[in-house]
Scaffold this motif. Structure first.
Motif, PDB file in Angstrom:
ATOM      1  N   ASP A 185       0.878  -1.493  -0.255  1.00 15.55           N
ATOM      2  CA  ASP A 185       0.119   0.000  -0.105  1.00 15.55           C
ATOM      3  C   ASP A 185       0.620   1.490   0.101  1.00 15.55           C
ATOM      4  OD1 ASP A 185      -2.695   0.829  -0.120  1.00 15.55           O
ATOM      5  OD2 ASP A 185      -2.513   1.586   2.105  1.00 15.55           O
TER       6      ASP A 185
ATOM      7  N   GLN B 244      -2.534  -1.363  -5.158  1.00 19.48           N
ATOM      8  CA  GLN B 244      -4.321  -1.589  -4.419  1.00 19.48           C
ATOM      9  C   GLN B 244      -3.649  -3.272  -4.574  1.00 19.48           C
ATOM     10  OE1 GLN B 244      -7.143   0.102  -7.179  1.00 19.48           O
ATOM     11  NE2 GLN B 244      -5.766   1.492  -8.202  1.00 19.48           N
TER      12      GLN B 244
ATOM     13  N   ARG C  48      -8.921  -0.137   6.474  1.00 18.25           N
ATOM     14  CA  ARG C  48      -7.733  -0.611   5.673  1.00 18.25           C
ATOM     15  C   ARG C  48      -6.839  -1.043   5.721  1.00 18.25           C
ATOM     16  NH1 ARG C  48      -7.237   0.130   0.317  1.00 18.25           N
ATOM     17  NH2 ARG C  48      -5.351   0.461  -0.728  1.00 18.25           N
TER      18      ARG C  48
END
Length: 276
Positions: free
Chosen positions: A25, A30, A160
């Motif tokens: 990241d 991605q 995330r």
């Protein structure tokens, strides 16, 4: 065949998977956690999913667990629906999961993959919402154990870099009376119209629904009306219908009006079965 290339990684531990996601990241990639791949393949082909790097977590030991520990059943997120069905340790989950997709697909679809998917249905989450299950999540902040009803709101609210590792369910819910019904517009073929799962613990009826809205849900307000035995059966069902969340799906599988009609009849079926 996917219309894009990606790097493939297969970490051996939870920490390695989390660290790898953070590293990729930070490099501007991605990254995507991957446990079965059915959704990536399906959505990637029509440009609705993309990744530069796949992090395959399906062989990490903690995510493959299937065991009874004390009063809880522990299920790893990368177990396939077929493995869960064959073990049959949670009958309501077995019944619900056994009607997801077809037999071939269930051998590839994982428990966590279905729960965390982008598709509307995600039926595998329904039994866990009903059973107040606990979820084990890992990410940059470490491990967290959270009640699923606190973190699942239309979808599993992961930060995330986090992913689902395990789900723990109290045995008193696993042995409770239950019903699970799937209705399709075209009988045994095609996408589901509505799936309803319900269980009864003591005198309390719990209900969770998939396919009515663009997300699976359990509603305490709906349950409160269905459990109000001072009302007539018809009033309870109509009151529950009026409390389902918006929006109601309206698509080629069925109009919003037709879905509500089907749900009304499913409520009658659930009450007839579990209030005997």
């Amino acid at each position: 065949m996917l219309p894009f290339d990606f790097d493939y990684y297969k970490p051996e531990t939870l920490k390695e998977a989390v660290d790898l996601f953070q590293y990729l990241d930070q490099q501007g990639n991605q990254p995507m956690f991957f446990s079965g791949g059915t959704e990536l393949i399906t959505l990637g082909r029509i440009d609705l999913a993309y990744t530069d790097a796949v992090i395959d977590i399906k062989d990490i030991a903690e995510s493959k667990v299937m065991k009874v520990s004390g009063d809880h059943l522990i299920l790893g997120s990368t177990l396939s629906l077929t493995e869960i069905e064959e073990a049959n340790l949670f009958p309501l989950l077995t019944k619900t999961a056994s009607e997801i997709a077809d037999h071939t697909a269930r051998g590839k679809i994982t428990l966590g993959g279905n729960i965390c998917a982008q598709i509307f249905y995600r039926e595998a989450v329904l039994p866990f919402l009903l059973a107040d299950s606990q979820v084990l999540i890992i990410g940059p902040e470490g491990k967290k154990v959270i009640p699923i009803n606190e973190i699942f709101h239309e979808q599993l609210r992961l930060k995330r870099g986090e992913f689902l590792v395990q789900l723990a369910t109290d045995s008193r819910f696993i042995t409770a009376p239950f019903i699970s019904i799937k209705r399709r517009q075209q009988w045994d073929t095609g996408y589901p119209l509505i799936t309803i799962a319900a269980l009864k613990t003591g005198q309390e009826l719990r209900v969770a629904i998939s396919g009515l809205c663009p997300f699976p849900f359990r509603s305490k307000e709906v349950e409160s009306v269905l459990n109000n035995i001072e009302m007539s059966l018809e009033a309870r069902v109509q009151g529950a219908i009026e409390l389902v969340p918006d929006p109601i799906l309206d698509d080629v599988e069925g109009s919003a009006e037709y879905r509500l009609f089907v749900l009304q009849n499913l409520f009658y079926d659930v009450l007839a079965r579990l209030e005997r």
